[in-house]
Each structure stands twice: as structure tokens, then as C-alpha cells.
Design a protein around this motif. Sequence first.
Motif, PDB file in Angstrom:
ATOM      1  N   PHE A  38      30.607  13.145  32.524  1.00 11.89           N
ATOM      2  CA  PHE A  38      30.110  14.518  32.656  1.00 11.89           C
ATOM      3  C   PHE A  38      30.671  15.181  33.921  1.00 11.89           C
ATOM      4  CE2 PHE A  38      26.821  12.587  29.945  1.00 11.89           C
ATOM      5  CZ  PHE A  38      26.736  13.532  28.939  1.00 11.89           C
ATOM      6  N   ASP A  39      30.845  14.394  34.985  1.00 13.55           N
ATOM      7  CA  ASP A  39      31.409  14.934  36.222  1.00 13.55           C
ATOM      8  C   ASP A  39      32.893  15.243  36.046  1.00 13.55           C
ATOM      9  OD1 ASP A  39      28.915  14.485  37.245  1.00 13.55           O
ATOM     10  OD2 ASP A  39      29.447  12.646  38.297  1.00 13.55           O
ATOM     11  N   GLU A  40      33.571  14.442  35.247  1.00 14.05           N
ATOM     12  CA  GLU A  40      34.986  14.680  34.957  1.00 14.05           C
ATOM     13  C   GLU A  40      35.149  16.038  34.269  1.00 14.05           C
ATOM     14  OE1 GLU A  40      38.688  11.896  33.379  1.00 14.05           O
ATOM     15  OE2 GLU A  40      36.658  11.533  32.653  1.00 14.05           O
ATOM     16  N   ILE A  41      34.230  16.342  33.382  1.00 14.71           N
ATOM     17  CA  ILE A  41      34.233  17.642  32.700  1.00 14.71           C
ATOM     18  C   ILE A  41      33.988  18.764  33.713  1.00 14.71           C
ATOM     19  CG2 ILE A  41      32.925  19.076  31.060  1.00 14.71           C
ATOM     20  CD1 ILE A  41      32.484  16.446  29.437  1.00 14.71           C
ATOM     21  N   ALA A  42      33.100  18.507  34.673  1.00 13.34           N
ATOM     22  CA  ALA A  42      32.812  19.504  35.709  1.00 13.34           C
ATOM     23  C   ALA A  42      34.046  19.773  36.570  1.00 13.34           C
ATOM     24  CB  ALA A  42      31.652  19.023  36.585  1.00 13.34           C
ATOM     25  N   VAL A  43      34.776  18.711  36.934  1.00 12.82           N
ATOM     26  CA  VAL A  43      36.006  18.877  37.716  1.00 12.82           C
ATOM     27  C   VAL A  43      37.018  19.701  36.929  1.00 12.82           C
ATOM     28  CG1 VAL A  43      37.977  17.685  38.753  1.00 12.82           C
ATOM     29  CG2 VAL A  43      35.685  16.737  39.015  1.00 12.82           C
ATOM     30  N   GLU A  44      37.184  19.369  35.663  1.00 11.09           N
ATOM     31  CA  GLU A  44      38.126  20.099  34.811  1.00 11.09           C
ATOM     32  C   GLU A  44      37.767  21.583  34.750  1.00 11.09           C
ATOM     33  OE1 GLU A  44      41.127  21.206  32.245  1.00 11.09           O
ATOM     34  OE2 GLU A  44      40.940  19.296  33.299  1.00 11.09           O
ATOM     35  N   GLU A  45      36.485  21.884  34.596  1.00 18.51           N
ATOM     36  CA  GLU A  45      36.062  23.285  34.486  1.00 18.51           C
ATOM     37  C   GLU A  45      36.322  24.043  35.786  1.00 18.51           C
ATOM     38  OE1 GLU A  45      34.785  26.422  32.117  1.00 18.51           O
ATOM     39  OE2 GLU A  45      35.253  24.336  31.589  1.00 18.51           O
ATOM     40  N   ALA A  46      36.074  23.385  36.915  1.00 17.08           N
ATOM     41  CA  ALA A  46      36.324  24.021  38.208  1.00 17.08           C
ATOM     42  C   ALA A  46      37.812  24.313  38.389  1.00 17.08           C
ATOM     43  CB  ALA A  46      35.824  23.130  39.332  1.00 17.08           C
ATOM     44  N   ILE A  47      38.661  23.364  37.975  1.00 18.73           N
ATOM     45  CA  ILE A  47      40.112  23.554  38.090  1.00 18.73           C
ATOM     46  C   ILE A  47      40.574  24.693  37.180  1.00 18.73           C
ATOM     47  CG2 ILE A  47      42.351  22.465  37.670  1.00 18.73           C
ATOM     48  CD1 ILE A  47      40.935  19.790  38.399  1.00 18.73           C
ATOM     49  N   ARG A  48      39.984  24.790  35.994  1.00 19.30           N
ATOM     50  CA  ARG A  48      40.346  25.879  35.083  1.00 19.30           C
ATOM     51  C   ARG A  48      39.964  27.230  35.675  1.00 19.30           C
ATOM     52  NH1 ARG A  48      39.229  23.914  28.794  1.00 19.30           N
ATOM     53  NH2 ARG A  48      40.349  21.912  28.958  1.00 19.30           N
ATOM     54  N   LEU A  49      38.835  27.290  36.363  1.00 15.54           N
ATOM     55  CA  LEU A  49      38.440  28.541  37.016  1.00 15.54           C
ATOM     56  C   LEU A  49      39.449  28.920  38.098  1.00 15.54           C
ATOM     57  CD1 LEU A  49      34.561  28.138  37.430  1.00 15.54           C
ATOM     58  CD2 LEU A  49      35.767  29.656  35.850  1.00 15.54           C
ATOM     59  N   LYS A  50      39.929  27.925  38.810  1.00 12.57           N
ATOM     60  CA  LYS A  50      40.937  28.180  39.845  1.00 12.57           C
ATOM     61  C   LYS A  50      42.251  28.647  39.210  1.00 12.57           C
ATOM     62  CE  LYS A  50      43.501  26.093  43.644  1.00 12.57           C
ATOM     63  NZ  LYS A  50      43.869  24.857  44.343  1.00 12.57           N
ATOM     64  N   GLU A  51      42.660  27.995  38.136  1.00 12.29           N
ATOM     65  CA  GLU A  51      43.898  28.370  37.454  1.00 12.29           C
ATOM     66  C   GLU A  51      43.811  29.773  36.866  1.00 12.29           C
ATOM     67  OE1 GLU A  51      45.400  23.888  36.097  1.00 12.29           O
ATOM     68  OE2 GLU A  51      44.233  25.128  34.712  1.00 12.29           O
ATOM     69  N   ALA A  52      42.597  30.203  36.505  1.00 13.84           N
ATOM     70  CA  ALA A  52      42.392  31.545  35.952  1.00 13.84           C
ATOM     71  C   ALA A  52      42.251  32.599  37.039  1.00 13.84           C
ATOM     72  CB  ALA A  52      41.155  31.552  35.056  1.00 13.84           C
ATOM     73  N   GLY A  53      42.328  32.175  38.308  1.00  8.47           N
ATOM     74  CA  GLY A  53      42.221  33.117  39.410  1.00  8.47           C
ATOM     75  C   GLY A  53      40.804  33.519  39.757  1.00  8.47           C
ATOM     76  N   LYS A  54      39.817  32.772  39.234  1.00  9.11           N
ATOM     77  CA  LYS A  54      38.415  33.104  39.504  1.00  9.11           C
ATOM     78  C   LYS A  54      37.814  32.253  40.614  1.00  9.11           C
ATOM     79  CE  LYS A  54      37.732  34.735  34.775  1.00  9.11           C
ATOM     80  NZ  LYS A  54      37.004  34.568  33.488  1.00  9.11           N
ATOM     81  N   ALA A  55      38.579  31.304  41.112  1.00 14.43           N
ATOM     82  CA  ALA A  55      38.161  30.462  42.240  1.00 14.43           C
ATOM     83  C   ALA A  55      39.370  30.212  43.113  1.00 14.43           C
ATOM     84  CB  ALA A  55      37.563  29.150  41.750  1.00 14.43           C
ATOM     85  N   GLU A  56      39.128  30.111  44.429  1.00 11.42           N
ATOM     86  CA  GLU A  56      40.226  29.868  45.369  1.00 11.42           C
ATOM     87  C   GLU A  56      40.346  28.405  45.773  1.00 11.42           C
ATOM     88  OE1 GLU A  56      38.029  32.704  46.226  1.00 11.42           O
ATOM     89  OE2 GLU A  56      39.435  33.714  44.877  1.00 11.42           O
ATOM     90  N   GLU A  57      39.207  27.700  45.777  1.00 11.62           N
ATOM     91  CA  GLU A  57      39.221  26.326  46.258  1.00 11.62           C
ATOM     92  C   GLU A  57      38.216  25.479  45.495  1.00 11.62           C
ATOM     93  OE1 GLU A  57      39.247  24.024  50.583  1.00 11.62           O
ATOM     94  OE2 GLU A  57      37.867  25.715  50.308  1.00 11.62           O
ATOM     95  N   VAL A  58      38.607  24.240  45.197  1.00 10.99           N
ATOM     96  CA  VAL A  58      37.719  23.286  44.531  1.00 10.99           C
ATOM     97  C   VAL A  58      37.514  22.104  45.469  1.00 10.99           C
ATOM     98  CG1 VAL A  58      37.408  21.730  42.562  1.00 10.99           C
ATOM     99  CG2 VAL A  58      38.507  23.965  42.232  1.00 10.99           C
TER     100      VAL A  58
END
Length: 252
Positions: A38-58
Motif C-alpha cells: 500500500f505504501d508502494e502505491i502511495a509513493v507511485e501516486e506522489a511521483i505521478r503528482l510531481k511528474e504532472a507538475g502538481k508537486a515539487e518535492e517528494v
Amino acid sequence: MKVLVPVKRVIDYNVKVRVKADGTGVDLANVKMSMNPFDEIAVEEAIRLKEAGKAEEVVAVSIGVKQAQETLRTALAMGADRAILIVAADDVHQDIEPLAVAKLLKAVIDEEQPGLVIGGKQAIDNDLNATGQMLAALTGWAQATNANTLDIDGDHAVVAREVDGGLQTIKVKMPAIVTTDLRLNEPRYASLPNIMKAKKKPLEEKTPEDYGVDVGPRLEVVKTAEPPERAAGEMVADVDTLVAKLKEKGVV
């Protein structure tokens, strides 16, 4: 926006768990460990937000034994920018309880000031499903659990969450706590170049004392036991016999 992702080191989900002979817990000797799915899924989602320009740092955070460095390096190889390890135990058999984890994460949040926390809804080793909710209570932030989809709309997070009747879509003001369900995404595999790069990414080590948090256990595990073996099936000659057997056992 900064995204904080808590990750936990657990027995790999492909490994058959063995209970200790004295029933005091699960045997972790020479057992493959990996990141909680479940945490692996959370990491993936955070990275996708960064790739979409909606997050600067994970930022990935793990609380437990020193060996959790491996789990954090996996998160870094997937695409997280840096990691924080809070060494809260020396014995791999000691599980840090959800309240202590939530208190430590609250301290990290106060220090890091993320706009969003994305974590797994539960760990597959204890299935407590409590840390996210406790963290939301300690921070006073909005929470969206069992996320099936996640989107950022300005200063709000729009989450479709899995409930008994199907999907429920909610909109919560950020900063917020989001916990992930299995169908949120499919985590990527870390490429070899990224695994090599992860070795050079910053990984900071802390202790609970640095945050003034007591991680002493409040729960006592009385006994651990394997589930009972399933009884062997019974072959019947025809449908009438099957119905009669089911009636006999009170199923129909």
C-alpha cells in the motif's frame, strides 16, 4: 507543494509467514523484506503528482529499524527526492505502534511543512489501518481514506474512495492526509540507472528522541497463531446429494 510519503518495511507479500514455535510472534529470520504494498502505491501516486507538475518535492519517511534504509532507497529509486529514517527500534521483531508512528509523523510534518501526506491505508504485517486516521486527528487536517483516485484541484484534493456501496467522491481542503487503496495505481519498477542514482540521494537519520516522542509499547501481544487448516472437501454423486448435504450442515 511538498508531498510526504510514510513507508514501512514488512515481510514481502510473496513470502509464506511462519509463526514462532512459542507463539510470541512471526519469525523474521532470513526472511525477505520489502516495502509495504500500500505504501508502494502511495509513493507511485506522489511521483505521478510531481511528474504532472502538481508537486515539487517528494519526501519518503520510514520509522523502525536501521534496515529500513533499504526500503527508503527503493522509494528513492522509484523517484522520491529525499528520505528520512527515524531509527526507533533495534530488534526487527519490534513493531512501532500506530500512535507512536503518528506522533513522529506529526513532528516531521511540523518540520517539513508538506501540503499533502499520502500513505498506505494499512500495513500488511499488522493490518491495523490506524496511522492515517490518528495522524489526521493529531494535525487537525482533513483526511481521505481508501483512495481509489486522487486529483489536485487548486488548494483541494478530490478523492474517490472505496466504500461498501461502491465509490464515494469527496473534496478536502489541503493540507490533507490521504491513504491509498490497491486500485489507485500500478507502481513502477525502479530502473537500474535510478537504483544507482538513489544511492546518492540524501537520506537523513533521526531518532524519536530528536522529536521528543516516546515509542514505548502500549499494547501487549498475548499470542500469535496460524489460521486453522481448511478441512478437506467432500465429493458428492449428484445435485440432490449436494443439496441434502448443504441442508444437513445448515447452509441452505
